[in-house]
Write an enzyme that holds these catalytic residues in place. Structure first.
Site, mmCIF file in Angstrom:
data_model
loop_
_atom_site.group_PDB
_atom_site.id
_atom_site.type_symbol
_atom_site.label_atom_id
_atom_site.label_comp_id
_atom_site.label_asym_id
_atom_site.label_seq_id
_atom_site.Cartn_x
_atom_site.Cartn_y
_atom_site.Cartn_z
ATOM 1 N N SER A 1 11.443 6.417 15.269
ATOM 2 C CA SER A 1 10.260 5.965 15.988
ATOM 3 C C SER A 1 10.669 5.617 17.410
ATOM 4 C CB SER A 1 9.670 4.733 15.288
ATOM 5 O OG SER A 1 9.093 5.131 14.070
ATOM 6 N N GLU B 1 0.831 -1.195 0.000
ATOM 7 C CA GLU B 1 0.000 0.000 0.000
ATOM 8 C C GLU B 1 0.873 1.255 0.000
ATOM 9 O OE1 GLU B 1 -4.111 -1.455 1.978
ATOM 10 O OE2 GLU B 1 -2.570 -0.908 3.399
ATOM 11 N N CYS C 1 3.291 8.667 0.916
ATOM 12 C CA CYS C 1 3.818 7.775 1.945
ATOM 13 C C CYS C 1 4.019 6.411 1.294
ATOM 14 C CB CYS C 1 2.814 7.698 3.100
ATOM 15 S SG CYS C 1 3.289 6.514 4.363
ATOM 16 N N CYS D 1 6.422 -4.196 16.019
ATOM 17 C CA CYS D 1 6.057 -3.210 17.046
ATOM 18 C C CYS D 1 4.640 -3.533 17.524
ATOM 19 C CB CYS D 1 6.158 -1.794 16.495
ATOM 20 S SG CYS D 1 7.856 -1.380 16.016
ATOM 21 N N CYS E 1 6.625 -6.438 7.513
ATOM 22 C CA CYS E 1 7.712 -5.855 8.302
ATOM 23 C C CYS E 1 8.099 -6.856 9.385
ATOM 24 C CB CYS E 1 7.243 -4.550 8.953
ATOM 25 S SG CYS E 1 8.538 -3.676 9.867
ATOM 26 N N SER F 1 11.909 7.113 7.926
ATOM 27 C CA SER F 1 11.511 6.847 9.303
ATOM 28 C C SER F 1 11.990 5.458 9.701
ATOM 29 C CB SER F 1 9.985 6.925 9.409
ATOM 30 O OG SER F 1 9.565 6.600 10.722
ATOM 31 N N GLY G 1 6.864 -1.527 6.204
ATOM 32 C CA GLY G 1 8.260 -1.939 6.225
ATOM 33 C C GLY G 1 9.186 -1.023 6.990
ATOM 34 N N GLU G 2 10.363 -1.548 7.257
ATOM 35 C CA GLU G 2 11.411 -0.795 7.950
ATOM 36 C C GLU G 2 12.506 -0.503 6.910
ATOM 37 O OE1 GLU G 2 12.399 0.739 10.800
ATOM 38 O OE2 GLU G 2 14.300 0.919 9.731
ATOM 39 N N CYS H 1 1.440 -1.911 15.822
ATOM 40 C CA CYS H 1 1.413 -1.668 14.374
ATOM 41 C C CYS H 1 0.840 -2.865 13.632
ATOM 42 C CB CYS H 1 2.829 -1.374 13.880
ATOM 43 S SG CYS H 1 2.918 -1.109 12.107
ATOM 44 N N CYS I 1 -1.331 5.925 9.880
ATOM 45 C CA CYS I 1 -0.095 5.275 10.332
ATOM 46 C C CYS I 1 -0.404 3.969 11.030
ATOM 47 C CB CYS I 1 0.641 6.138 11.347
ATOM 48 S SG CYS I 1 0.988 7.750 10.772
HETATM 49 N N1 SAH Z 1 9.301 1.119 10.132
HETATM 50 C C1 SAH Z 1 9.425 2.542 10.126
HETATM 51 C C2 SAH Z 1 8.436 3.262 9.229
HETATM 52 C C3 SAH Z 1 7.000 2.793 9.175
HETATM 53 S S1 SAH Z 1 5.815 3.257 10.349
HETATM 54 C C4 SAH Z 1 9.301 3.074 11.546
HETATM 55 O O1 SAH Z 1 8.979 2.319 12.431
HETATM 56 O O2 SAH Z 1 9.602 4.239 11.753
HETATM 57 C C5 SAH Z 1 5.604 4.975 10.401
HETATM 58 C C6 SAH Z 1 5.200 5.447 11.810
HETATM 59 O O3 SAH Z 1 3.865 5.027 12.162
HETATM 60 C C7 SAH Z 1 6.121 4.888 12.875
HETATM 61 O O4 SAH Z 1 6.484 5.890 13.774
HETATM 62 C C8 SAH Z 1 5.231 3.867 13.542
HETATM 63 O O5 SAH Z 1 5.658 3.559 14.832
HETATM 64 C C9 SAH Z 1 3.879 4.552 13.486
HETATM 65 N N2 SAH Z 1 2.759 3.642 13.783
HETATM 66 C C10 SAH Z 1 2.724 2.311 13.631
HETATM 67 N N3 SAH Z 1 1.534 1.819 14.027
HETATM 68 C C11 SAH Z 1 0.790 2.859 14.443
HETATM 69 C C12 SAH Z 1 -0.545 3.003 14.939
HETATM 70 N N4 SAH Z 1 -1.352 1.955 15.069
HETATM 71 N N5 SAH Z 1 -0.978 4.233 15.244
HETATM 72 C C13 SAH Z 1 -0.173 5.303 15.073
HETATM 73 N N6 SAH Z 1 1.078 5.233 14.594
HETATM 74 C C14 SAH Z 1 1.568 4.031 14.276
#
Ligand code: SAH
Length: 358
Positions: A219, A95, A108, A119, A115, A196, A164-165, A122, A338
């Site tokens: 993050s 996506e 974005c 986390c 990924c 990010s 993804g990271e 996420c 996000c």
């Molecule tokens: N893997 C990278 C980039 C992808 S996520 C990273 O972790 O930075 C982009 C941002 O969205 C990150 O800060 C992530 O922690 C945040 N994110 C993930 N799940 C979320 C959620 N359910 N609500 C709000 N932000 C979220």
């Protein structure tokens, strides 16, 4: 005799394309023309590259393909955000999201299918890592979105905040950035690109030495190791103090700052004490804090804090001199916000993959 597999023009940096032209006895300046066709004019077929000789077009058609992600679905949110579900050559899906007026236009984009970081809050993390995207697939999202949105000639920002990271797919991500910033391609200024990351330290150290330098967002999500490790499993390997130290060493452009993203989870990391600890941690770091109230989902075991808790947290940081913004959640009605990017039906176990990584 089997015909050798054709290579993909969309996977080539301009230097590699020049070498390929040279090897075939053509002038290397044609690489500039091909880049303009591919990226500025959105052409996906060499036959349409009409300022190249017939001979060169035939040679290119014989030796190369141009792979472009296909649009599988497009959804528009009531706030104007658009989510694009794209199908890759092997049938996997990713996506990409268009976020208008933030105040700029932002794409974005994803760097992996799924990924491995897992986390806790996420949704993409729940998929596990299916595979890395190639540089052509990363840039391909920009080609498709710019074309579909009629934005090839317009300025936009790119955030590597989709699925993804990015630092876990380092080489392809960096190659994609070189293609995106190429003056004959999209000619993106690096300051319009934000990477990010959850804080893969060895890769962050490598990034610090790159020529094409995007903005950096970390993050963070918690001010202490105990709390962060519960939310971001990678913290068991690379802790808060090491990440902050790496950020302090990170080369920044003039007037530029590292963004620290902080997902606010009700009753977990949103207390005034957490805010004070965060402010202390970031003292002396050229930072800005981006608070992201959780985008909740049924299989995520956390809640979004009330607005008053978000404001209280933001105020504590601001009172201590930090630059704070609260990320408006865009596209929640189409699950484009996000952490909401997930493509069902291609899940792998995230836990297993993270174990390999660590
Ligand atoms: N893997 C990278 C980039 C992808 S996520 C990273 O972790 O930075 C982009 C941002 O969205 C990150 O800060 C992530 O922690 C945040 N994110 C993930 N799940 C979320 C959620 N359910 N609500 C709000 N932000 C979220």
């Amino acid at each position: 005799m089997a015909t050798p597999a054709r290579s993909d023009l969309a996977e080539l940096e301009r230097s590699a394309l020049e070498a390929a032209l040279d090897a075939r006895g053509y002038k290397i300046f044609h690489a500039r023309q091909i880049f303009r066709w591919l990226y500025r004019r959105g052409v996906t077929d060499v036959e349409a590259m009409t300022d190249l000789s017939r001979d060169l077009r035939a040679a290119l058609a014989r030796d190369f393909t141009i792979t472009t992600p296909e649009l599988a679905q497009r959804e528009t949110s009531s706030d104007g955000t658009e989510k694009f579900l794209l199908r890759l050559a092997d049938g996997r899906q990713i996506e990409s999201v268009f976020i208008p007026d933030t105040p700029s236009m932002t794409f974005c984009i994803s760097t992996q299918v799924g990924c491995a970081m897992a986390c806790a809050f996420c949704l993409t993390g729940k998929m596990g890592l299916v595979r890395n995207l190639t540089a052509g697939e990363i840039v391909g999202q920009v080609r498709v979105l710019a074309g579909m949105l009629g934005m090839r000639e317009k300025a936009f920002n790119i955030v590597l905040m989709g699925m993804g990271e990015p630092l876990h797919n380092y080489d392809e991500t960096m190659k994609a950035l070189r293609i995106l910033t190429d003056e004959y391609g999209f000619a993106m200024p690096p300051r319009r690109i934000t990477l990010s990351t959850v804080g893969l330290l060895p890769a962050l150290e490598r990034l610090a030495k790159e020529i094409v330098m995007p903005n950096l967002a970390i993050s963070l999500h918690a001010p202490t190791d105990a709390l962060r490790a519960a939310l971001v499993p990678l913290n068991q390997r690379y802790g808060v103090a090491d990440i902050i130290a790496a950020c302090q060493r990170f080369p920044l452009r003039k007037r530029s700052r590292i963004t620290f993203e902080y997902v606010l989870l009700a009753g977990v990391n949103d207390s005034p004490d957490d805010a004070r600890r965060l402010a202390k941690l970031l003292t002396g770091v050229k930072s800005k804090v981006n608070l992201i109230p959780l985008n909740a989902a049924p299989c995520i075991p956390f809640e979004r804090p009330a607005d008053v808790a978000v404001d209280r947290f933001a105020k504590i940081l601001a009172d201590r001199g930090l630059i704070v913004s609260v990320r408006k959640s865009r596209g929640r009605d189409i699950r484009a916000a996000c952490g909401q990017l997930i493509v069902e039906g291609q899940k792998r176990s995230a836990g297993q993959q993270l174990a390999v990584l660590m």
